[in-house]
Structures are given as C-alpha cells and as structure tokens.
Design a protein around this motif. Sequence first.
Motif, mmCIF file in Angstrom:
data_model
loop_
_atom_site.group_PDB
_atom_site.id
_atom_site.type_symbol
_atom_site.label_atom_id
_atom_site.label_comp_id
_atom_site.label_asym_id
_atom_site.label_seq_id
_atom_site.Cartn_x
_atom_site.Cartn_y
_atom_site.Cartn_z
ATOM 1 N N THR A 111 8.373 -29.159 10.946
ATOM 2 C CA THR A 111 8.436 -28.604 9.593
ATOM 3 C C THR A 111 9.807 -28.012 9.307
ATOM 4 N N VAL A 112 10.359 -27.319 10.291
ATOM 5 C CA VAL A 112 11.706 -26.759 10.129
ATOM 6 C C VAL A 112 12.733 -27.868 9.965
ATOM 7 N N MET A 113 12.637 -28.911 10.789
ATOM 8 C CA MET A 113 13.604 -30.008 10.735
ATOM 9 C C MET A 113 13.459 -30.854 9.476
ATOM 10 N N ILE A 114 12.333 -30.757 8.801
ATOM 11 C CA ILE A 114 12.163 -31.440 7.517
ATOM 12 C C ILE A 114 12.624 -30.559 6.364
ATOM 13 N N SER A 115 12.230 -29.300 6.377
ATOM 14 C CA SER A 115 12.475 -28.413 5.237
ATOM 15 C C SER A 115 13.936 -28.013 5.107
ATOM 16 N N VAL A 116 14.580 -27.650 6.212
ATOM 17 C CA VAL A 116 15.958 -27.145 6.139
ATOM 18 C C VAL A 116 16.940 -28.236 5.705
ATOM 19 N N PRO A 117 16.964 -29.426 6.357
ATOM 20 C CA PRO A 117 17.895 -30.461 5.873
ATOM 21 C C PRO A 117 17.613 -30.906 4.441
ATOM 22 N N THR A 118 16.327 -30.997 4.071
ATOM 23 C CA THR A 118 16.002 -31.396 2.702
ATOM 24 C C THR A 118 16.554 -30.400 1.700
ATOM 25 N N THR A 119 16.345 -29.122 1.951
ATOM 26 C CA THR A 119 16.837 -28.096 1.038
ATOM 27 C C THR A 119 18.351 -28.126 0.944
ATOM 28 N N PHE A 120 19.028 -28.253 2.080
ATOM 29 C CA PHE A 120 20.493 -28.279 2.070
ATOM 30 C C PHE A 120 21.022 -29.488 1.312
ATOM 31 N N ILE A 238 15.128 -21.739 -2.973
ATOM 32 C CA ILE A 238 13.818 -21.158 -2.673
ATOM 33 C C ILE A 238 12.704 -22.100 -3.101
ATOM 34 N N PHE A 239 12.784 -22.606 -4.331
ATOM 35 C CA PHE A 239 11.737 -23.506 -4.819
ATOM 36 C C PHE A 239 11.658 -24.780 -3.973
ATOM 37 N N GLN A 240 12.806 -25.355 -3.647
ATOM 38 C CA GLN A 240 12.809 -26.590 -2.874
ATOM 39 C C GLN A 240 12.259 -26.364 -1.476
ATOM 40 N N VAL A 244 8.777 -28.169 0.002
ATOM 41 C CA VAL A 244 8.771 -29.055 1.165
ATOM 42 C C VAL A 244 7.965 -28.440 2.305
ATOM 43 N N TRP A 245 8.102 -27.147 2.521
ATOM 44 C CA TRP A 245 7.392 -26.500 3.620
ATOM 45 C C TRP A 245 5.873 -26.631 3.450
ATOM 46 N N ASN A 246 5.381 -26.500 2.233
ATOM 47 C CA ASN A 246 3.945 -26.534 1.981
ATOM 48 C C ASN A 246 3.420 -27.935 1.650
ATOM 49 N N ASP A 247 4.277 -28.936 1.669
ATOM 50 C CA ASP A 247 3.843 -30.275 1.304
ATOM 51 C C ASP A 247 2.941 -30.875 2.379
ATOM 52 N N VAL A 290 6.645 -17.812 7.161
ATOM 53 C CA VAL A 290 8.039 -18.253 7.010
ATOM 54 C C VAL A 290 8.449 -18.341 5.539
ATOM 55 N N PRO A 291 7.669 -19.008 4.657
ATOM 56 C CA PRO A 291 8.063 -18.996 3.236
ATOM 57 C C PRO A 291 8.129 -17.589 2.638
ATOM 58 N N VAL A 292 7.246 -16.702 3.062
ATOM 59 C CA VAL A 292 7.284 -15.330 2.543
ATOM 60 C C VAL A 292 8.584 -14.648 2.947
ATOM 61 N N LEU A 293 8.989 -14.809 4.207
ATOM 62 C CA LEU A 293 10.234 -14.206 4.677
ATOM 63 C C LEU A 293 11.440 -14.795 3.942
ATOM 64 N N VAL A 294 11.428 -16.106 3.715
ATOM 65 C CA VAL A 294 12.531 -16.740 2.986
ATOM 66 C C VAL A 294 12.600 -16.204 1.565
ATOM 67 N N PHE A 295 11.459 -16.047 0.915
ATOM 68 C CA PHE A 295 11.454 -15.547 -0.455
ATOM 69 C C PHE A 295 12.014 -14.134 -0.530
ATOM 70 N N PHE A 296 11.563 -13.250 0.359
ATOM 71 C CA PHE A 296 12.048 -11.874 0.307
ATOM 72 C C PHE A 296 13.505 -11.770 0.720
ATOM 73 N N ALA A 297 13.978 -12.680 1.567
ATOM 74 C CA ALA A 297 15.380 -12.652 1.965
ATOM 75 C C ALA A 297 16.293 -12.982 0.786
ATOM 76 N N PHE A 298 15.841 -13.869 -0.106
ATOM 77 C CA PHE A 298 16.653 -14.280 -1.260
ATOM 78 C C PHE A 298 16.085 -13.728 -2.557
ATOM 79 N N GLN A 299 15.292 -12.678 -2.490
ATOM 80 C CA GLN A 299 14.627 -12.166 -3.679
ATOM 81 C C GLN A 299 15.630 -11.704 -4.735
#
Length: 312
Positions: A111-120, A238-240, A244-247, A290-299
């Motif tokens: 999931t990490v290897m899919i979500s991070v490169p896709t977002t970048f 954040i949206f992307q 992807v993480w929840n897909d 993980v998505p919750v932490l990402v959201f609050f980090a970039f809130q």
Amino acid sequence: MSAHDTLERSPAGPPARALAGASAGGAPRRRGPVARLTSWLSGGLVQTLLVVVALVWITPLAGLLFSSLRDEETNATSGWWTALTEPAQLSFDNYSELLADSGIVQAFWNTVMISVPTTFLVVAVAALAGYAFAWLEFPGRDAVFLLVVALLVVPVQIGLLPVAELFGQLGLYGTIPGVVLFHVAYGLPFAVFLLRNYFAEIPKEMLEAARIDGGGEARIFVRLVLPLGRPAIASLAIFQFLWVWNDMLVALLFANTSSQPLTVALQSEMRQFGSNIGILAPGAFLSLVVPVLVFFAFQRHFVQGVMAGSVK
C-alpha cells in the motif's frame, strides 16, 4: 486641548469610533460577509454544536481502537465502552498477532509503495502541466486543456477492462507499477484542472518581473510558482493519497496476491475468518491511522488551500 483630543478622550466611545473608522466619503466601514460569518461561528452555541458533532464523528474511531485492543471473547460478551472503566481489558496481543502475519505486513508495504509514488507522480506532473496551461503559450493549448477537462467525466469503470487487457500485453498486469500507472492516469485530469486554475490566479506582473530579472521558466516555476501554490499542492496531495490508500476496486482487478494492498488483504481475511473482530479490528485501524496522520500533518496547508480566494 484641541477638538481632536476632546473627541479621542470623550467617554462617548461609539461616536469617536465611528468618526475614526469613517471612510473618505463619510460612511463607516462595513464588515464583509466572511468577517460576519467568522463572528457568528465564534459564538458559544455554535462551538458547542461543533464539539457535539466532533464527538459523534470520533466515536466510531474510538470504538474501533478499543475493539482492536480487546480479545475476541471480551468483544463477544461486552461492548467496547466497558474498556473505559476496565482498562485491564486492553492489550496489544491482537496487533502482535496481526503483524506476525507476513501477508498483512507485505500488504501494508504494498500500500505504501502504491500510494506514495502515485501521489508524487500526480502532483509533479499536474504542477508542470498546470503551469504550462496557465502561463505558457503553445499551439493548441486551449484545445488540449479542454480535452483534459473532458476526461473528468469519464468513469473509472469504463477503463478497467481495456486497460487490464493492455497491461496484460505489456506485462504490467498484477504488478505494483501497473496499479500505480492506472491511478496516475485517472488522477491527472482533476489534478491538472485544479492546479491550472490555482496557478492562473498568480498576478501576471509578478511573473513578468521575474522574467525581466532574467529568470527562466524552470527557475520561475521552482522558486516562485511552487511556493505560491503550496496550499493547493498540499490539498491535492492529501486527496490523492487518501484516494489511493483507501482504494479497493482498482487493486482487486490489477493486483495479484504478491502486490495486493492492505484493503484487499483485509477483505481476504474477512472472507476467511468471517466476523473475527480480533483480526479485522486491528487491521482496519492500521489501515485508518496512516491517512489520519497524513491529514493532520498537512492540516494547516489543507485549510489554506480550501480557504484560498475566500478572503481578499
């Protein structure tokens, strides 16, 4: 004592404040709609209502957390709220058992290897394309941008089977790069549309001044446009990432057992173990945290992106 000093020191505060706040035409300054809305939202009743709504929204998360920290027998015989008065029920045994499963651990890293490169990739390509559509002149610019906008109405379900056949011919079917490419392709139209519209609001004089000072397009993009577009870029990231993480739909079709993300792995565990909360609850919370932490980090950047343009 002058007349001005008399007005400033007069106990009759409202006339003095009205005179001081009057405009050149003699009319007092009026508060804008955003200021009035902010003042209304700062009231005690509204804040109390917001606290109640927040508690309602956070209750399922708390229930999932407490359920993941209790054993199966305790979850079957009592509600999760009993852990508030009996903290001895809580332990990390479920997480230890879950993380001992190599399949779940591999799915998490997938999931990490899919979500991070896709977002970048989506953010990087969309930022370059958005700047080009907003400020660079080239033949067919408007037509290409209209084509990108038209792709927004194409449902993802339409491209599942054709792209699956194409990936099968290219050897990408069932691999992590294949899942990443699919998410990038379907994430770019909205990302380009969003960033192009945001970059177009940058004052033209600012870019022209940078060009007069000798700045090339690449330098202007990196040193000027990207810092100014940080709120929109953070919101898009954040949206992307969350999408992807929840897909699960795309992952079910394009990933195999070795490349499946956490959502598909948990769905497989559900089919295998049924209603075993001792396994599903910690897995679901691990997927959620993980998505919750990402959201609050970039809130902070997310709020700036949402409020961009609302205050002049």
